[in-house]
Design a protein around this motif. Sequence first.
Motif, PDB file in Angstrom:
ATOM      1  N   ASP A  12     -22.863  -8.106 -40.441  1.00  0.00           N
ATOM      2  CA  ASP A  12     -23.079  -7.591 -41.806  1.00  0.00           C
ATOM      3  C   ASP A  12     -23.514  -8.715 -42.745  1.00  0.00           C
ATOM      4  OD1 ASP A  12     -22.389  -5.097 -40.929  1.00  0.00           O
ATOM      5  OD2 ASP A  12     -20.284  -5.222 -41.604  1.00  0.00           O
ATOM      6  N   LYS A  13     -22.841  -9.871 -42.621  1.00  0.00           N
ATOM      7  CA  LYS A  13     -23.207 -10.991 -43.484  1.00  0.00           C
ATOM      8  C   LYS A  13     -24.622 -11.475 -43.183  1.00  0.00           C
ATOM      9  CE  LYS A  13     -19.474 -11.236 -45.870  1.00  0.00           C
ATOM     10  NZ  LYS A  13     -19.501 -10.897 -47.323  1.00  0.00           N
ATOM     11  N   ALA A  14     -24.982 -11.494 -41.886  1.00  0.00           N
ATOM     12  CA  ALA A  14     -26.334 -11.909 -41.534  1.00  0.00           C
ATOM     13  C   ALA A  14     -27.366 -10.948 -42.117  1.00  0.00           C
ATOM     14  CB  ALA A  14     -26.470 -11.984 -40.012  1.00  0.00           C
ATOM     15  N   LYS A  15     -27.064  -9.642 -42.082  1.00  0.00           N
ATOM     16  CA  LYS A  15     -27.973  -8.656 -42.666  1.00  0.00           C
ATOM     17  C   LYS A  15     -28.114  -8.873 -44.167  1.00  0.00           C
ATOM     18  CE  LYS A  15     -28.668  -3.660 -43.040  1.00  0.00           C
ATOM     19  NZ  LYS A  15     -28.123  -2.314 -42.713  1.00  0.00           N
ATOM     20  N   GLU A  16     -26.977  -9.116 -44.885  1.00  0.00           N
ATOM     21  CA  GLU A  16     -27.014  -9.379 -46.323  1.00  0.00           C
ATOM     22  C   GLU A  16     -27.812 -10.643 -46.634  1.00  0.00           C
ATOM     23  OE1 GLU A  16     -23.083  -9.521 -47.872  1.00  0.00           O
ATOM     24  OE2 GLU A  16     -22.593  -7.454 -47.325  1.00  0.00           O
ATOM     25  N   ALA A  17     -27.661 -11.661 -45.754  1.00  0.00           N
ATOM     26  CA  ALA A  17     -28.390 -12.909 -45.991  1.00  0.00           C
ATOM     27  C   ALA A  17     -29.893 -12.683 -45.871  1.00  0.00           C
ATOM     28  CB  ALA A  17     -27.922 -13.980 -45.004  1.00  0.00           C
ATOM     29  N   LYS A  18     -30.312 -11.871 -44.831  1.00  0.00           N
ATOM     30  CA  LYS A  18     -31.737 -11.581 -44.702  1.00  0.00           C
ATOM     31  C   LYS A  18     -32.264 -10.841 -45.933  1.00  0.00           C
ATOM     32  CE  LYS A  18     -31.759 -11.362 -39.622  1.00  0.00           C
ATOM     33  NZ  LYS A  18     -31.981 -10.495 -38.436  1.00  0.00           N
ATOM     34  N   GLU A  19     -31.495  -9.862 -46.423  1.00  0.00           N
ATOM     35  CA  GLU A  19     -31.915  -9.114 -47.623  1.00  0.00           C
ATOM     36  C   GLU A  19     -31.978 -10.034 -48.850  1.00  0.00           C
ATOM     37  OE1 GLU A  19     -29.078  -6.002 -47.913  1.00  0.00           O
ATOM     38  OE2 GLU A  19     -29.987  -4.775 -46.302  1.00  0.00           O
ATOM     39  N   PHE A  20     -31.009 -10.972 -48.939  1.00  0.00           N
ATOM     40  CA  PHE A  20     -30.995 -11.899 -50.057  1.00  0.00           C
ATOM     41  C   PHE A  20     -32.222 -12.822 -50.027  1.00  0.00           C
ATOM     42  CE2 PHE A  20     -29.411 -15.994 -51.889  1.00  0.00           C
ATOM     43  CZ  PHE A  20     -29.363 -15.569 -53.221  1.00  0.00           C
ATOM     44  N   LEU A  21     -32.598 -13.256 -48.803  1.00  0.00           N
ATOM     45  CA  LEU A  21     -33.791 -14.088 -48.683  1.00  0.00           C
ATOM     46  C   LEU A  21     -35.037 -13.336 -49.143  1.00  0.00           C
ATOM     47  CD1 LEU A  21     -33.149 -15.907 -45.259  1.00  0.00           C
ATOM     48  CD2 LEU A  21     -33.201 -16.943 -47.549  1.00  0.00           C
ATOM     49  N   VAL A  22     -35.122 -12.059 -48.786  1.00  0.00           N
ATOM     50  CA  VAL A  22     -36.251 -11.247 -49.273  1.00  0.00           C
ATOM     51  C   VAL A  22     -36.236 -11.143 -50.792  1.00  0.00           C
ATOM     52  CG1 VAL A  22     -37.270  -8.945 -49.218  1.00  0.00           C
ATOM     53  CG2 VAL A  22     -36.384  -9.959 -47.099  1.00  0.00           C
ATOM     54  N   GLN A  23     -35.025 -10.951 -51.347  1.00  0.00           N
ATOM     55  CA  GLN A  23     -34.891 -10.857 -52.803  1.00  0.00           C
ATOM     56  C   GLN A  23     -35.341 -12.159 -53.478  1.00  0.00           C
ATOM     57  OE1 GLN A  23     -30.923  -9.944 -54.051  1.00  0.00           O
ATOM     58  NE2 GLN A  23     -31.394 -10.121 -56.246  1.00  0.00           N
ATOM     59  N   LEU A  24     -34.924 -13.308 -52.918  1.00  0.00           N
ATOM     60  CA  LEU A  24     -35.324 -14.588 -53.504  1.00  0.00           C
ATOM     61  C   LEU A  24     -36.833 -14.785 -53.443  1.00  0.00           C
ATOM     62  CD1 LEU A  24     -32.529 -17.002 -52.178  1.00  0.00           C
ATOM     63  CD2 LEU A  24     -32.809 -16.090 -54.496  1.00  0.00           C
ATOM     64  N   LYS A  25     -37.453 -14.382 -52.321  1.00  0.00           N
ATOM     65  CA  LYS A  25     -38.905 -14.522 -52.222  1.00  0.00           C
ATOM     66  C   LYS A  25     -39.612 -13.632 -53.238  1.00  0.00           C
ATOM     67  CE  LYS A  25     -38.868 -15.825 -47.317  1.00  0.00           C
ATOM     68  NZ  LYS A  25     -39.251 -15.463 -45.917  1.00  0.00           N
ATOM     69  N   ASN A  26     -39.087 -12.401 -53.430  1.00  0.00           N
ATOM     70  CA  ASN A  26     -39.655 -11.523 -54.463  1.00  0.00           C
ATOM     71  C   ASN A  26     -39.466 -12.126 -55.859  1.00  0.00           C
ATOM     72  OD1 ASN A  26     -40.438  -9.633 -52.556  1.00  0.00           O
ATOM     73  ND2 ASN A  26     -38.513  -8.468 -52.718  1.00  0.00           N
ATOM     74  N   LEU A  27     -38.284 -12.775 -56.068  1.00  0.00           N
ATOM     75  CA  LEU A  27     -38.012 -13.397 -57.364  1.00  0.00           C
ATOM     76  C   LEU A  27     -38.999 -14.533 -57.649  1.00  0.00           C
ATOM     77  CD1 LEU A  27     -36.153 -13.492 -59.836  1.00  0.00           C
ATOM     78  CD2 LEU A  27     -34.648 -15.035 -58.561  1.00  0.00           C
ATOM     79  N   LEU A  28     -39.321 -15.296 -56.589  1.00  0.00           N
ATOM     80  CA  LEU A  28     -40.318 -16.353 -56.759  1.00  0.00           C
ATOM     81  C   LEU A  28     -41.637 -15.783 -57.269  1.00  0.00           C
ATOM     82  CD1 LEU A  28     -39.798 -18.589 -53.574  1.00  0.00           C
ATOM     83  CD2 LEU A  28     -39.353 -19.228 -55.948  1.00  0.00           C
ATOM     84  N   GLN A  29     -42.065 -14.677 -56.677  1.00  0.00           N
ATOM     85  CA  GLN A  29     -43.324 -14.071 -57.075  1.00  0.00           C
ATOM     86  C   GLN A  29     -43.245 -13.526 -58.514  1.00  0.00           C
ATOM     87  OE1 GLN A  29     -44.650 -11.041 -54.395  1.00  0.00           O
ATOM     88  NE2 GLN A  29     -46.517 -10.566 -55.557  1.00  0.00           N
ATOM     89  N   GLN A  30     -42.110 -12.891 -58.861  1.00  0.00           N
ATOM     90  CA  GLN A  30     -41.940 -12.353 -60.217  1.00  0.00           C
ATOM     91  C   GLN A  30     -41.936 -13.459 -61.259  1.00  0.00           C
ATOM     92  OE1 GLN A  30     -38.413  -9.950 -60.226  1.00  0.00           O
ATOM     93  NE2 GLN A  30     -39.263  -8.402 -58.839  1.00  0.00           N
ATOM     94  N   ILE A  31     -41.273 -14.606 -60.919  1.00  0.00           N
ATOM     95  CA  ILE A  31     -41.253 -15.725 -61.874  1.00  0.00           C
ATOM     96  C   ILE A  31     -42.667 -16.233 -62.122  1.00  0.00           C
ATOM     97  CG2 ILE A  31     -40.529 -18.127 -62.160  1.00  0.00           C
ATOM     98  CD1 ILE A  31     -37.904 -17.392 -60.765  1.00  0.00           C
ATOM     99  N   GLN A  32     -43.444 -16.346 -61.052  1.00  0.00           N
ATOM    100  CA  GLN A  32     -44.828 -16.789 -61.215  1.00  0.00           C
ATOM    101  C   GLN A  32     -45.609 -15.822 -62.105  1.00  0.00           C
ATOM    102  OE1 GLN A  32     -46.230 -19.519 -60.315  1.00  0.00           O
ATOM    103  NE2 GLN A  32     -44.868 -20.417 -58.793  1.00  0.00           N
ATOM    104  N   GLU A  33     -45.472 -14.521 -61.837  1.00  0.00           N
ATOM    105  CA  GLU A  33     -46.216 -13.526 -62.607  1.00  0.00           C
ATOM    106  C   GLU A  33     -45.747 -13.467 -64.057  1.00  0.00           C
ATOM    107  OE1 GLU A  33     -45.653  -9.949 -60.468  1.00  0.00           O
ATOM    108  OE2 GLU A  33     -47.001 -10.477 -58.808  1.00  0.00           O
ATOM    109  N   ASN A  34     -44.418 -13.457 -64.261  1.00  0.00           N
ATOM    110  CA  ASN A  34     -43.894 -13.399 -65.631  1.00  0.00           C
ATOM    111  C   ASN A  34     -44.242 -14.646 -66.422  1.00  0.00           C
ATOM    112  OD1 ASN A  34     -42.795 -10.911 -65.114  1.00  0.00           O
ATOM    113  ND2 ASN A  34     -40.727 -11.672 -64.726  1.00  0.00           N
ATOM    114  N   GLY A  35     -44.221 -15.813 -65.742  1.00  0.00           N
ATOM    115  CA  GLY A  35     -44.594 -17.035 -66.440  1.00  0.00           C
ATOM    116  C   GLY A  35     -46.010 -16.973 -66.964  1.00  0.00           C
ATOM    117  N   LEU A  36     -46.933 -16.465 -66.139  1.00  0.00           N
ATOM    118  CA  LEU A  36     -48.322 -16.323 -66.585  1.00  0.00           C
ATOM    119  C   LEU A  36     -48.432 -15.318 -67.723  1.00  0.00           C
ATOM    120  CD1 LEU A  36     -50.120 -16.313 -63.101  1.00  0.00           C
ATOM    121  CD2 LEU A  36     -50.009 -18.193 -64.768  1.00  0.00           C
ATOM    122  N   ASP A  37     -47.675 -14.200 -67.622  1.00  0.00           N
ATOM    123  CA  ASP A  37     -47.707 -13.194 -68.692  1.00  0.00           C
ATOM    124  C   ASP A  37     -47.182 -13.768 -70.002  1.00  0.00           C
ATOM    125  OD1 ASP A  37     -48.757 -11.375 -66.944  1.00  0.00           O
ATOM    126  OD2 ASP A  37     -46.831 -10.400 -66.498  1.00  0.00           O
TER     127      ASP A  37
END
Length: 516
Positions: free
Chosen positions: A82-107
């Motif tokens: 379960d923890k490994a599954k949560e960690a994989k989901e968290f990694l996806v969330q962090l990667k999405n956050l990286l993209q959102q920060i880039q986009e929001n910064g430009l906006d």
Amino acid sequence: AAAPLPTPPSLPPSHRVCNRGPRFSFNPSNSNYSMYCVSCRSPVCYRCLEEGQHGKHDVKALGAMWKQHKAQLSQALNGVSDKAKEAKEFLVQLKNLLQQIQENGLDYEACLVAQCDALVDALTRQKAKLLTKVTKEREHKLKVVWDQINHCTLKLRQSTGLMEYCLEVIKENDPSGFLQISDALIKRVQVSQEQWVKGALEPKVSAEFDLTLDSEPLLQSIHQLDFIQMKCRVPPVPLLQLEKCCTRNNSVTLAWRMPPLSHNPVEGYILELDDGDGGQFREVYVGKETLCTIDGLHFNSTYNARVKAFNSSGVGPYSKTVILQTSDVAWFTFDPSSAHRDIVLSNDNQTATCNSYDDRVVLGTAAFSKGMHYWELHVDRYDNHPDPAFGIARINVVKDMMLGKDDKAWAMYVDNNRSWFMHCNSHTNRTEGGVSKGATIGVLLDLNKHNLTFYINGQQQGPPAFENIEGVFMPALSLNRNVQVSLLHGKESKDNIGQRICATEETQSAHHSGSF
């Protein structure tokens, strides 16, 4: 990489694993192992048990312990999974956050540039408007000066020509010929001299430009320009609107506003005023309004005022201090804003009458809290023996009955034969002598001695009417439709009243009220 398995701890001889049979075989069907020593955490055989090596240990059936440990291991693996599954989901969330920060910064960069460009454009447009005003002012001044130059040049040319002609005529040696034209020349010279009227040789405009750009509030706002989440959450400094701050008699009015582009919320304001003698500031108003009038101050006094804003995060800094000077003496009229609706005012609010047969109250526009004050009222009309009342009152006096019937007024009411003093509906000091058309009522409010005295036609009416009065008072009058009363303005105190006042301080004249 997987972590290495921990090395089992060394055991004492009594806890050693059975050496008979395969060491790593955990098959419960193996005939060599049939039991499990819980103390040694190892499978054991019958021979070890018979020899007594595990005699005092907790020994259980091998199959039962096998199933128990497999269940525990499966449960632990489920938790890790379960923890490994949560960690994989968290990694996806962090990667999405990286993209959102880039986009929001430009906006946000684009938005910031657009907002600043809009401010620059607005400033540029305002600059063009201001330059147009300066150009118009310059062109107006130049036109006025050029018109003066042309006009003066023409007159100078005419005067110079006339002077040259007259000088040639003066050289004429023939008396008869000279006298034939001298009268006409004298008149022309006089007319020419009269054309140079007073002020003709003075500039109609000055070289100075009466234009002052007040850029300080805008500069202050630009310096404070920042992101909301990075700023202190308390409100900024309020700006006093000096063009709206004023004094009237012994009242001061102050106005303020928040700086432009101020985003911090404001829940209210705190207005402070000193005591007029350079003493400490005190709160005189707390609320949401940005305009406040304080009545009942001292005459001929200088007051300092300041204001600050507050919200849920705290209190902001003080504004600049404004200095206000109250009037030397009181000038007042009847106040239409606070009068009963049946009161009718005329003559620039200096004459009062009433539409009702019942008594109605009207107040003056001045408020007194210090010094000596005297004013007079003239009875313009007096029909059917009514009982007008004259005196002083609080601002919240009841206005639909005779003055003095409540506890907010101190008055003398009078008919055509006698008068009474009244406060809290208590009648005292009946005194002979009444009023008629043309009578003059004088009111002397001495807040130095805290008493009130009345006069009829210059003579004191009874003893001092009220004593030990303190607070803020306004001139007051009650009357019905049978009476018309006017304030006397430009009139000085009677001699006997003036002598009494002058014994305390020097008399000063006023519009229709003297403040001493």
